[in-house]
Design a protein around this motif. Structure first.
Motif, PDB file in Angstrom:
ATOM      1  N   GLN A 111       0.796  -1.502  -0.008  1.00  0.00           N
ATOM      2  CA  GLN A 111      -0.025   0.118   0.097  1.00  0.00           C
ATOM      3  C   GLN A 111       1.117   1.066   0.047  1.00  0.00           C
ATOM      4  OE1 GLN A 111      -3.365   0.066   3.203  1.00  0.00           O
ATOM      5  NE2 GLN A 111      -3.755  -1.764   2.436  1.00  0.00           N
ATOM      6  N   LYS A 112       1.742   1.499   0.867  1.00  0.00           N
ATOM      7  CA  LYS A 112       2.867   2.436   0.844  1.00  0.00           C
ATOM      8  C   LYS A 112       3.800   2.170  -0.907  1.00  0.00           C
ATOM      9  CE  LYS A 112       4.227   2.253   5.816  1.00  0.00           C
ATOM     10  NZ  LYS A 112       5.649   1.986   6.437  1.00  0.00           N
ATOM     11  N   PHE A 113       4.177   1.399  -1.563  1.00  0.00           N
ATOM     12  CA  PHE A 113       4.909   1.343  -2.436  1.00  0.00           C
ATOM     13  C   PHE A 113       3.563   2.286  -4.320  1.00  0.00           C
ATOM     14  CE2 PHE A 113       7.036  -1.722  -1.875  1.00  0.00           C
ATOM     15  CZ  PHE A 113       8.450  -0.894  -2.185  1.00  0.00           C
ATOM     16  N   ASN A 114       2.309   2.153  -3.696  1.00  0.00           N
ATOM     17  CA  ASN A 114       1.122   2.194  -5.053  1.00  0.00           C
ATOM     18  C   ASN A 114       0.652   4.128  -4.003  1.00  0.00           C
ATOM     19  OD1 ASN A 114      -0.711   2.413  -6.809  1.00  0.00           O
ATOM     20  ND2 ASN A 114      -2.087   2.074  -4.784  1.00  0.00           N
ATOM     21  N   LEU A 115       0.993   4.183  -3.186  1.00  0.00           N
ATOM     22  CA  LEU A 115       0.566   5.647  -2.563  1.00  0.00           C
ATOM     23  C   LEU A 115       1.188   6.420  -3.539  1.00  0.00           C
ATOM     24  CD1 LEU A 115      -0.906   7.826  -1.060  1.00  0.00           C
ATOM     25  CD2 LEU A 115       0.475   7.306   1.374  1.00  0.00           C
ATOM     26  N   ALA A 116       3.176   5.677  -2.575  1.00  0.00           N
ATOM     27  CA  ALA A 116       3.828   6.643  -3.046  1.00  0.00           C
ATOM     28  C   ALA A 116       3.943   6.624  -4.786  1.00  0.00           C
ATOM     29  CB  ALA A 116       5.659   5.956  -2.441  1.00  0.00           C
ATOM     30  N   ILE A 127      -4.115  14.324   1.487  1.00  0.00           N
ATOM     31  CA  ILE A 127      -5.296  13.793   2.398  1.00  0.00           C
ATOM     32  C   ILE A 127      -6.101  12.583   1.695  1.00  0.00           C
ATOM     33  CG2 ILE A 127      -6.127  16.217   2.640  1.00  0.00           C
ATOM     34  CD1 ILE A 127      -8.134  16.166   1.743  1.00  0.00           C
ATOM     35  N   PHE A 128      -6.284  11.813   2.882  1.00  0.00           N
ATOM     36  CA  PHE A 128      -7.557  10.873   2.646  1.00  0.00           C
ATOM     37  C   PHE A 128      -9.162  11.033   3.029  1.00  0.00           C
ATOM     38  CE2 PHE A 128      -3.183   9.869   2.673  1.00  0.00           C
ATOM     39  CZ  PHE A 128      -3.264   8.939   1.866  1.00  0.00           C
ATOM     40  N   CYS A 129      -9.867  11.113   1.999  1.00  0.00           N
ATOM     41  CA  CYS A 129     -11.326  10.993   2.465  1.00  0.00           C
ATOM     42  C   CYS A 129     -12.016   9.265   3.641  1.00  0.00           C
ATOM     43  CB  CYS A 129     -12.992  11.690   1.337  1.00  0.00           C
ATOM     44  SG  CYS A 129     -12.391  12.837   0.557  1.00  0.00           S
ATOM     45  N   ALA A 130     -12.428  10.266   4.997  1.00  0.00           N
ATOM     46  CA  ALA A 130     -13.012   8.515   5.301  1.00  0.00           C
ATOM     47  C   ALA A 130     -13.245   9.260   6.318  1.00  0.00           C
ATOM     48  CB  ALA A 130     -11.945   8.002   5.766  1.00  0.00           C
ATOM     49  N   ASP A 131     -14.963   8.452   6.883  1.00  0.00           N
ATOM     50  CA  ASP A 131     -15.998   8.829   8.243  1.00  0.00           C
ATOM     51  C   ASP A 131     -14.927   8.682   9.343  1.00  0.00           C
ATOM     52  OD1 ASP A 131     -17.370   9.701   6.670  1.00  0.00           O
ATOM     53  OD2 ASP A 131     -18.885   7.953   6.240  1.00  0.00           O
ATOM     54  N   ASN A 132     -14.288   7.643   8.906  1.00  0.00           N
ATOM     55  CA  ASN A 132     -13.234   7.655  10.741  1.00  0.00           C
ATOM     56  C   ASN A 132     -11.833   6.411  10.077  1.00  0.00           C
ATOM     57  OD1 ASN A 132     -13.155   4.191  10.662  1.00  0.00           O
ATOM     58  ND2 ASN A 132     -15.735   4.908  10.358  1.00  0.00           N
ATOM     59  N   PRO A 192      -5.431   8.615  -2.348  1.00  0.00           N
ATOM     60  CA  PRO A 192      -5.103  10.016  -2.291  1.00  0.00           C
ATOM     61  C   PRO A 192      -5.583  11.023  -2.512  1.00  0.00           C
ATOM     62  CG  PRO A 192      -2.664   9.257  -3.233  1.00  0.00           C
ATOM     63  CD  PRO A 192      -4.315   8.278  -3.372  1.00  0.00           C
ATOM     64  N   TYR A 193      -5.695  12.871  -2.683  1.00  0.00           N
ATOM     65  CA  TYR A 193      -5.715  13.518  -2.276  1.00  0.00           C
ATOM     66  C   TYR A 193      -4.707  14.651  -2.501  1.00  0.00           C
ATOM     67  CZ  TYR A 193     -10.586  11.340  -4.288  1.00  0.00           C
ATOM     68  OH  TYR A 193     -11.001  10.562  -4.512  1.00  0.00           O
ATOM     69  N   ILE A 194      -4.229  15.377  -3.527  1.00  0.00           N
ATOM     70  CA  ILE A 194      -3.692  16.767  -2.733  1.00  0.00           C
ATOM     71  C   ILE A 194      -4.736  17.622  -2.917  1.00  0.00           C
ATOM     72  CG2 ILE A 194      -1.852  18.244  -3.643  1.00  0.00           C
ATOM     73  CD1 ILE A 194      -1.082  15.528  -5.399  1.00  0.00           C
ATOM     74  N   ILE A 195      -4.090  18.816  -1.637  1.00  0.00           N
ATOM     75  CA  ILE A 195      -4.448  20.173  -1.506  1.00  0.00           C
ATOM     76  C   ILE A 195      -3.439  20.787  -1.313  1.00  0.00           C
ATOM     77  CG2 ILE A 195      -7.144  18.853  -0.544  1.00  0.00           C
ATOM     78  CD1 ILE A 195      -6.022  19.431   2.040  1.00  0.00           C
ATOM     79  N   GLY A 196      -3.543  22.341  -0.671  1.00  0.00           N
ATOM     80  CA  GLY A 196      -3.426  23.102  -0.194  1.00  0.00           C
ATOM     81  C   GLY A 196      -2.027  23.953  -1.154  1.00  0.00           C
ATOM     82  N   PHE A 197      -3.095  24.079  -2.197  1.00  0.00           N
ATOM     83  CA  PHE A 197      -2.502  25.325  -2.529  1.00  0.00           C
ATOM     84  C   PHE A 197      -2.860  26.359  -3.162  1.00  0.00           C
ATOM     85  CE2 PHE A 197      -4.443  21.461  -4.856  1.00  0.00           C
ATOM     86  CZ  PHE A 197      -3.950  20.782  -6.045  1.00  0.00           C
ATOM     87  N   ASP A 198      -2.965  27.214  -1.917  1.00  0.00           N
ATOM     88  CA  ASP A 198      -2.928  29.217  -1.467  1.00  0.00           C
ATOM     89  C   ASP A 198      -1.876  29.306  -1.960  1.00  0.00           C
ATOM     90  OD1 ASP A 198      -1.353  26.517  -0.548  1.00  0.00           O
ATOM     91  OD2 ASP A 198      -1.750  28.045   1.685  1.00  0.00           O
ATOM     92  N   TYR A 199      -0.045  28.816  -2.541  1.00  0.00           N
ATOM     93  CA  TYR A 199       0.980  29.500  -3.095  1.00  0.00           C
ATOM     94  C   TYR A 199       1.081  28.770  -4.259  1.00  0.00           C
ATOM     95  CZ  TYR A 199       2.643  31.538   1.265  1.00  0.00           C
ATOM     96  OH  TYR A 199       1.665  32.041   2.698  1.00  0.00           O
ATOM     97  N   SER A 200      -0.092  28.259  -5.199  1.00  0.00           N
ATOM     98  CA  SER A 200      -0.077  27.507  -6.411  1.00  0.00           C
ATOM     99  C   SER A 200       0.251  28.742  -7.519  1.00  0.00           C
ATOM    100  CB  SER A 200      -0.501  26.025  -6.648  1.00  0.00           C
ATOM    101  OG  SER A 200      -0.786  26.116  -8.033  1.00  0.00           O
ATOM    102  N   ARG A 201       0.610  28.268  -8.460  1.00  0.00           N
ATOM    103  CA  ARG A 201       1.153  29.049  -9.692  1.00  0.00           C
ATOM    104  C   ARG A 201       1.079  28.261 -10.927  1.00  0.00           C
ATOM    105  NH1 ARG A 201       5.619  30.553 -11.396  1.00  0.00           N
ATOM    106  NH2 ARG A 201       7.032  30.558 -10.309  1.00  0.00           N
ATOM    107  N   GLY A 202       0.979  28.804 -12.283  1.00  0.00           N
ATOM    108  CA  GLY A 202       0.976  28.481 -13.553  1.00  0.00           C
ATOM    109  C   GLY A 202       3.145  28.024 -13.859  1.00  0.00           C
TER     110      GLY A 202
END
Length: 577
Positions: free
Chosen positions: A380-385, A411-416, A425-435
């Motif tokens: 699972q770690k290999f697949n995540l990487a 992040i990972f979406c899960a109720d628990n 996985p999903y990537i967030i944190g785009f507050d400084y992102s740019r072209g």
């Protein structure tokens, strides 16, 4: 064929060594048709099909190392390579002598009949004719005489009239897919997009052609559409061809309920869980909002405001590539007071979420020193990487820089916690992102609060220090951060813990980013400090070091996309349990 079963002798090796020349000849053979730019719209489907096939063949030969003779080191190629060699010969003849293709080899007609069954077509082609020494000499002569000239256009014009060109293209495409099926290169996965000329183009017309053609396939089409949108958003005068809409939303569509809590129980003031209510709709959607505060007066036309709106537009596109691993953005709310607060609104697939940093942390007494991080199975770690590395590759293919890649922004979406799926996985944190080329939108990362100071462990040394000393952000800085995330996934100590350990070493300054990188590369990664090789394997550890060094793009003829794929993503694909 008798040639398939011959002993591994000098003659066979010499013959197989010729595969590199035939392979190069195949790639050259595509050029005559791809350069036919003045043939009108009728030739577009042909050109896109041929370019997709060329890039697939190019990647196949690259992975085998045909031009560098690396294929001769592989026992499979030494024993059965004549099958692949014969296939390349047929592709060469088909491309070079297109106007008489029905007369070259009658078996080409059979190949098109069996295009839907690669195993049958390859076996049939392989058994239908031998490549004799005389034919090899003749082919060598043809390779020397191969030239790309105006005659290629005449061939295409002639062939388009009765559909022979498209039939030829589909036949060659089937042959290339046969090579992958019957003679797969020594890699788990392949990605021909990194060598596709349409994906690499910065021309809006070229990107639009690929995005709207049925010959492109969904992966290439979505990438080209997304890249074209990214380019149009940064034009001085925007056109009416934008695929995205104004992302600004009224603040009353958002009902925030609580700050998000980290695994250690602390609250993250910049992330909230809430509900999103659309106009006229009674139900609400679970959302994550990320807050970005900008000090001082911010004009609507300022680079910061434009950049944030552009990011929200791109993240909201329905047809964006799935490989980017981004959540659906429902828009951004903008507070117009001073300081100005922006809130990115992401649709969640669950009631809450967990960050990668949370997942890698085991909150027990035994973990006080960052140890015992073996909660997840190795596969699972290999697949995540691989998922995260592929996402970074697609960001860069689309001409986009993330600028904030770290474990707390995955992040990972899960109720628990028990329902977390590391394969999503999903990537967030785009507050400084740019072209990538929108340097005028560069915003200096503030490192005044504890969160940003801790994030420095994931940032390239050249992006730290006083603003006047920092370099313009570039791809290798994202790749450095990727290496730190991969280290975080595989190390027995977290990256923040490694930073703390480094700071406590004798004769160390409170924080020296360059020294931290050197310590990781020279000592920590290969030692029991991280235990990385013992836990994840030497190949994985080498990938981490490649990311941190940032010099891999100097090889592979300067093509950063190919270098990233071959030296990072492909090596991760070869990491297996």
């Amino acid at each position: 064929m008798a040639q398939f079963n011959m002993d591994i002798g000098a003659g066979t090796v010499q013959t197989l060594g010729f595969a590199g020349q035939i392979f190069t000849g195949c790639l050259n053979g595509f050029q005559a048709f791809q350069k036919a730019q003045d043939l009108g719209r009728d030739a577009l489907q042909l050109q896109i099909t041929l370019e997709w096939t060329r890039s697939r063949l190019d990647m196949w030969g690259t992975l085998w190392g045909l031009e560098r003779q690396e294929h001769l080191k592989d026992i499979r190629f030494r024993q059965f390579g004549m099958m692949a060699l014969n296939h390349l010969v047929y592709i060469n003849y088909c491309l070079e002598d297109f106007k008489t293709m029905d007369d070259i080899f009658p078996t080409l007609g059979d190949a098109s009949k069996y295009a839907s069954t690669p195993a049958v077509s390859l076996a049939r082609l392989s058994k239908s004719a031998e490549v004799t020494p005389d034919e090899m000499d003749a082919l060598r002569y043809k390779m020397e005489q191969l030239q790309v000239n105006a005659a290629g256009k005449e061939k295409v014009k002639w062939a388009l009239q009765d559909g022979k060109a498209l039939r030829m293209a589909e036949t060659v495409k089937a042959m290339v897919e046969d090579l992958y099926t019957q003679f797969p290169p020594p890699a788990a996965e392949t990605n021909a997009i990194v060598k596709n000329a349409y994906a690499a183009s910065d021309s809006l017309d070229t990107l639009d052609d690929a995005a709207n053609s049925s010959s492109s396939g969904p992966e290439l089409a979505s990438l080209c559409k997304f890249k074209a949108e990214n380019i149009r958003l940064h034009l001085e005068k925007r056109s009416d061809k934008l695929q995205s809409t104004d992302p600004e939303r009224r603040s009353d569509v958002l009902a925030e309920t609580q700050m998000h809590k980290r695994a250690d129980g602390t609250q993250n003031e910049n992330r909230w869980l809430g509900r999103y209510r659309e106009d006229g709709v009674s139900y609400s959607i679970p959302v994550l909002t990320e807050h970005k505060t900008v000090q001082g007066n911010v004009m609507t036309t300022s680079p910061i405001d434009n950049r944030i709106r552009n990011v929200a537009r791109l993240l909201s596109m329905e047809s964006k590539p799935a490989e980017l691993r981004t959540l659906n953005c429902l828009g951004v709310t903008i507070g117009h007071s001073v300081p100005r607060t922006y809130r990115f609104i992401y649709e969640l697939k669950s009631k809450t979420f967990f960050t990668l940093a949370d997942c890698l942390r085991t909150p027990t007494e035994k973990n006080l020193n960052g140890l015992h991080r073996d909660k997840w199975p190795l596969e699972q770690k290999f697949n995540l990487a691989k998922q995260i590395a592929r996402a970074v590759q697609y960001f860069h293919l689309a001409g986009w820089l993330h600028k904030g890649l770290r474990s707390s922004n995955i992040i990972f979406c899960a109720d628990n916690e028990a329902l977390i799926d590391l394969s999503e996985p999903y990537i967030i944190g785009f507050d400084y992102s740019r072209g990538e080329f929108a340097r005028y939108e560069t915003e200096t990362v503030e490192t005044t609060d504890d969160v940003e100071i801790a994030a420095n462990a994931f940032r390239h040394p050249d992006t730290q220090g006083p603003p006047t000393d920092r370099s313009q952000f570039e791809r290798k800085f994202d790749i450095y951060s990727l290496g730190m995330v991969l280290l975080d996934i595989g190390s027995k100590r977290s990256v923040p813990n490694l930073k703390e350990k480094f700071n406590k070493m004798p004769d160390r300054a409170p924080w020296a980013a360059e020294g931290f990188r050197d310590w990781l590369l020279v000592d920590a990664i290969d030692s029991n400090v991280t235990g990385l090789a013992a836990r994840m394997g030497s190949k994985y550890a080498d990938v981490v070091k490649t990311c941190l060094r940032g010099k891999f793009a100097e090889s592979h003829k300067g093509d950063a996309n190919v270098a990233f794929y071959l030296e990072i993503l492909r090596q991760l694909q070869l990491c297996r349990v």
